[in-house]
Design a protein around this motif. Structure first.
Motif, mmCIF file in Angstrom:
data_model
loop_
_atom_site.group_PDB
_atom_site.id
_atom_site.type_symbol
_atom_site.label_atom_id
_atom_site.label_comp_id
_atom_site.label_asym_id
_atom_site.label_seq_id
_atom_site.Cartn_x
_atom_site.Cartn_y
_atom_site.Cartn_z
ATOM 1 N N ILE A 7 0.899 -1.270 0.131
ATOM 2 C CA ILE A 7 -0.137 0.048 0.099
ATOM 3 C C ILE A 7 0.857 1.421 -0.132
ATOM 4 O O ILE A 7 1.715 1.667 0.976
ATOM 5 N N LEU A 9 2.362 3.738 -3.465
ATOM 6 C CA LEU A 9 3.274 3.526 -4.632
ATOM 7 C C LEU A 9 3.791 4.836 -4.937
ATOM 8 O O LEU A 9 3.597 5.192 -6.153
ATOM 9 N N ASN A 11 6.959 8.011 -4.351
ATOM 10 C CA ASN A 11 8.399 8.242 -5.094
ATOM 11 C C ASN A 11 9.292 7.152 -4.525
ATOM 12 O O ASN A 11 9.992 6.711 -5.058
ATOM 13 N N ASP A 31 -2.914 1.879 -4.309
ATOM 14 C CA ASP A 31 -2.693 3.151 -4.118
ATOM 15 C C ASP A 31 -3.945 3.975 -4.366
ATOM 16 O O ASP A 31 -4.776 3.681 -4.977
ATOM 17 N N ASN A 33 -3.754 6.589 -5.965
ATOM 18 C CA ASN A 33 -3.596 7.142 -7.182
ATOM 19 C C ASN A 33 -3.550 6.033 -8.093
ATOM 20 O O ASN A 33 -2.693 5.381 -8.301
ATOM 21 N N MET A 65 4.182 2.352 2.581
ATOM 22 C CA MET A 65 5.070 3.255 2.383
ATOM 23 C C MET A 65 4.175 4.530 2.062
ATOM 24 O O MET A 65 3.872 4.748 1.252
ATOM 25 N N LEU A 66 3.880 4.986 3.125
ATOM 26 C CA LEU A 66 2.868 6.314 3.147
ATOM 27 C C LEU A 66 3.320 7.442 3.612
ATOM 28 O O LEU A 66 4.563 7.610 4.281
ATOM 29 N N PRO A 67 2.704 8.614 3.414
ATOM 30 C CA PRO A 67 3.316 9.940 3.476
ATOM 31 C C PRO A 67 3.641 10.299 4.823
ATOM 32 O O PRO A 67 4.648 10.523 5.317
ATOM 33 N N HIS A 71 -1.931 9.125 7.647
ATOM 34 C CA HIS A 71 -2.125 8.080 6.612
ATOM 35 C C HIS A 71 -2.053 6.638 7.137
ATOM 36 O O HIS A 71 -2.844 5.807 6.957
ATOM 37 N N VAL A 75 -4.898 3.943 7.245
ATOM 38 C CA VAL A 75 -4.859 2.676 6.346
ATOM 39 C C VAL A 75 -4.829 1.573 7.418
ATOM 40 O O VAL A 75 -5.435 0.465 7.076
ATOM 41 N N SER A 96 6.970 3.550 6.335
ATOM 42 C CA SER A 96 6.744 5.114 6.445
ATOM 43 C C SER A 96 7.404 5.691 7.096
ATOM 44 O O SER A 96 7.754 5.149 8.443
ATOM 45 N N THR A 97 7.921 7.042 7.294
ATOM 46 C CA THR A 97 8.547 7.753 8.425
ATOM 47 C C THR A 97 7.487 8.468 9.304
ATOM 48 O O THR A 97 6.812 9.248 8.776
ATOM 49 N N THR A 126 15.189 8.453 -3.104
ATOM 50 C CA THR A 126 14.622 7.758 -3.930
ATOM 51 C C THR A 126 15.627 6.953 -5.035
ATOM 52 O O THR A 126 15.518 5.980 -5.374
ATOM 53 N N PHE A 241 16.963 15.265 -1.437
ATOM 54 C CA PHE A 241 16.164 15.144 -0.118
ATOM 55 C C PHE A 241 15.364 16.530 0.114
ATOM 56 O O PHE A 241 16.203 17.389 0.549
ATOM 57 N N LEU A 245 10.690 17.825 3.497
ATOM 58 C CA LEU A 245 10.832 16.653 4.042
ATOM 59 C C LEU A 245 11.737 16.390 5.146
ATOM 60 O O LEU A 245 11.495 15.934 6.312
HETATM 61 P P1 NAD Z 1 4.827 10.268 -1.787
HETATM 62 O O1 NAD Z 1 3.914 11.163 -1.136
HETATM 63 O O2 NAD Z 1 5.348 10.097 -3.151
HETATM 64 O O3 NAD Z 1 4.091 8.665 -1.758
HETATM 65 C C1 NAD Z 1 2.973 8.439 -0.896
HETATM 66 C C2 NAD Z 1 1.700 7.372 -1.716
HETATM 67 O O4 NAD Z 1 1.027 7.082 -0.786
HETATM 68 C C3 NAD Z 1 1.073 8.090 -2.584
HETATM 69 O O5 NAD Z 1 1.235 7.512 -3.890
HETATM 70 C C4 NAD Z 1 -0.190 8.538 -2.186
HETATM 71 O O6 NAD Z 1 -1.106 8.370 -3.115
HETATM 72 C C5 NAD Z 1 -0.341 6.946 -1.276
HETATM 73 N N1 NAD Z 1 -1.330 7.132 -0.374
HETATM 74 C C6 NAD Z 1 -1.534 8.174 0.274
HETATM 75 N N2 NAD Z 1 -2.702 8.011 1.397
HETATM 76 C C7 NAD Z 1 -3.218 6.687 0.712
HETATM 77 C C8 NAD Z 1 -4.243 5.788 1.371
HETATM 78 N N3 NAD Z 1 -5.004 6.017 2.387
HETATM 79 N N4 NAD Z 1 -4.256 4.300 0.802
HETATM 80 C C9 NAD Z 1 -3.383 4.203 -0.137
HETATM 81 N N5 NAD Z 1 -2.458 4.832 -0.834
HETATM 82 C C10 NAD Z 1 -2.380 5.988 -0.083
HETATM 83 O O7 NAD Z 1 5.923 9.881 -0.515
HETATM 84 P P2 NAD Z 1 7.298 9.105 -0.470
HETATM 85 O O8 NAD Z 1 8.193 10.085 -1.132
HETATM 86 O O9 NAD Z 1 7.055 7.943 -1.183
HETATM 87 O O10 NAD Z 1 7.705 8.808 0.845
HETATM 88 C C11 NAD Z 1 6.975 7.911 1.745
HETATM 89 C C12 NAD Z 1 7.478 7.895 2.974
HETATM 90 O O11 NAD Z 1 8.944 7.543 2.874
HETATM 91 C C13 NAD Z 1 7.209 9.115 3.653
HETATM 92 O O12 NAD Z 1 6.878 8.928 5.108
HETATM 93 C C14 NAD Z 1 8.592 9.826 3.715
HETATM 94 O O13 NAD Z 1 8.900 10.817 4.689
HETATM 95 C C15 NAD Z 1 9.571 8.450 3.890
HETATM 96 N N6 NAD Z 1 10.984 8.842 3.009
HETATM 97 C C16 NAD Z 1 10.847 9.389 1.853
HETATM 98 C C17 NAD Z 1 12.289 9.759 1.269
HETATM 99 C C18 NAD Z 1 12.221 10.487 -0.127
HETATM 100 O O14 NAD Z 1 13.314 10.854 -0.451
HETATM 101 N N7 NAD Z 1 11.291 10.643 -0.798
HETATM 102 C C19 NAD Z 1 13.441 9.166 2.034
HETATM 103 C C20 NAD Z 1 13.298 8.594 3.111
HETATM 104 C C21 NAD Z 1 12.013 8.423 3.618
#
Ligand code: NAD
Length: 298
Positions: A7, A9, A11, A31, A33, A65-67, A71, A75, A96-97, A126, A241, A245
């Motif tokens: 759940i 998908l 970045n 997802d 999306n 892997m959620l925001p 969330h 979920v 998720s973080t 990423t 980064f 974030l």
């Molecule tokens: P993102 O916003 O790109 O992706 C999150 C996904 O979750 C989205 O596709 C969104 O549609 C989906 N989502 C949200 N609510 C949902 C729900 N109720 N049901 C199903 N899907 C749902 O975020 P990201 O960059 O992939 O980051 C994810 C986590 O990883 C965050 O907690 C972030 O802090 C952590 N993180 C990110 C990075 C980075 O560089 N991007 C690095 C390390 C850690």
């Protein structure tokens, strides 16, 4: 073969899902999306239109892997969430973080219903997610549970560390990023002072890296423009980064410190600096761009 239901998908989640498919896991995905789901189904995953549908086939593992914390709560423990639809004991991994308090609360509810849940936030961004070289910080109740999550995380990461009980993966992540923000700001301050006092930036960076001031930011992720190749500072702070974030992670440190009555002096200042930076419209710039807080605007 282990059947994984994933759940989130975005970045990070999408490249992680691709690596799970490459490693041969049977993967179904969900997802909000629909485009993100379609991309993964084109690569061999099966799709679901809701969490209920995703869990209908009783997967062995749920990976999310959620925001943010809200969330994750929705979920897992929401009325239409994971716990409401699992029909047998399942291994749950949230990457998720989020704050350790929420991670522990959600895991406790999962445990009460007979599931094993671990928090497994990542470091590596990423690029690390795409290359399968992420570091996973795992909070798992015991060595057996950790051993169960290891094969899946090894398909997506390089370093898989058992940090301790549930919630300690998030603790490690919060502590690491707190230090990273502070050291990046400290290096920015030292570099801009040195240059203002007449020193060449490259020479100063070299001296710091041979001396006691060196740190990860100075050695591999230098914030001063053109001191180092292949870092955000040498491409207008694009990619990398995002500052917003980093601000999120400092907020988690702040919230967690408050929870245990621990002072956060430099962390508080770091959070305010990033808050102001984001307010000024720089949230999408890499977090090393915070050096601009010490430079005259042009
Ligand atoms: P993102 O916003 O790109 O992706 C999150 C996904 O979750 C989205 O596709 C969104 O549609 C989906 N989502 C949200 N609510 C949902 C729900 N109720 N049901 C199903 N899907 C749902 O975020 P990201 O960059 O992939 O980051 C994810 C986590 O990883 C965050 O907690 C972030 O802090 C952590 N993180 C990110 C990075 C980075 O560089 N991007 C690095 C390390 C850690």
């Amino acid at each position: 073969m282990t059947r994984i239901a994933m759940i989130g998908l975005g970045n990070m989640g999408a490249p992680m899902a691709r690596n799970l498919l490459k490693a041969g896991f049977e993967l179904s995905v969900f997802d909000l999306n629909a485009d993100a789901v379609a991309q993964l189904t084109a690569q061999g995953a099966s799709s679901a239109a809701s969490i209920a549908e995703l869990l209908h086939a009783a997967p062995d593992v749920v990976l999310s892997m959620l925001p943010a914390a809200a969330h994750v709560e929705r979920v897992y423990v929401g009325a239409e969430g994971v716990l409401a639809h699992l029909t047998r004991p399942t291994l749950l991994i949230d990457s998720s973080t989020i704050d350790p308090q929420t991670a522990r609360r959600v895991a406790e509810q999962a445990t009460q219903q007979g599931h094993a849940m671990v928090d497994a936030p990542v470091s590596g961004g990423t690029a690390g997610a795409a290359a399968g070289t992420l570091t996973f910080m795992v909070g798992a109740a015991d060595a057996d549970t950790f051993a169960r999550v290891q094969p899946m995380l090894e398909a997506v990461g390089k370093n898989i560390v058992h940090c301790g009980g549930v919630g300690t993966g998030q603790v490690a992540k919060v502590a690491n990023n707190l230090l990273l923000a502070i050291s990046m700001i400290g290096l920015s301050e030292a570099m801009t002072l040195g240059v203002a006092l007449g020193m060449d930036a490259k020479v100063l960076a070299q001296v710091i890296n041979m001396s006691s001031g060196r740190c990860w930011s100075s050695e591999v992720y230098h914030p001063y423009p053109d001191v180092m190749d292949n870092v955000p500072a040498s491409r207008g702070y694009q990619g990398g980064f995002a500052s917003q974030l980093m601000l999120k992670d400092l907020g988690l440190a702040h919230q967690s410190a408050k929870h245990v009555g621990q002072p956060l002096l430099l962390g508080g200042l770091a959070e305010q600096l990033y808050q102001q930076f984001v307010l000024n419209g720089h949230g999408q710039l890499d977090f090393s761009a915070i050096i601009q807080a010490y430079q005259a605007s042009h």
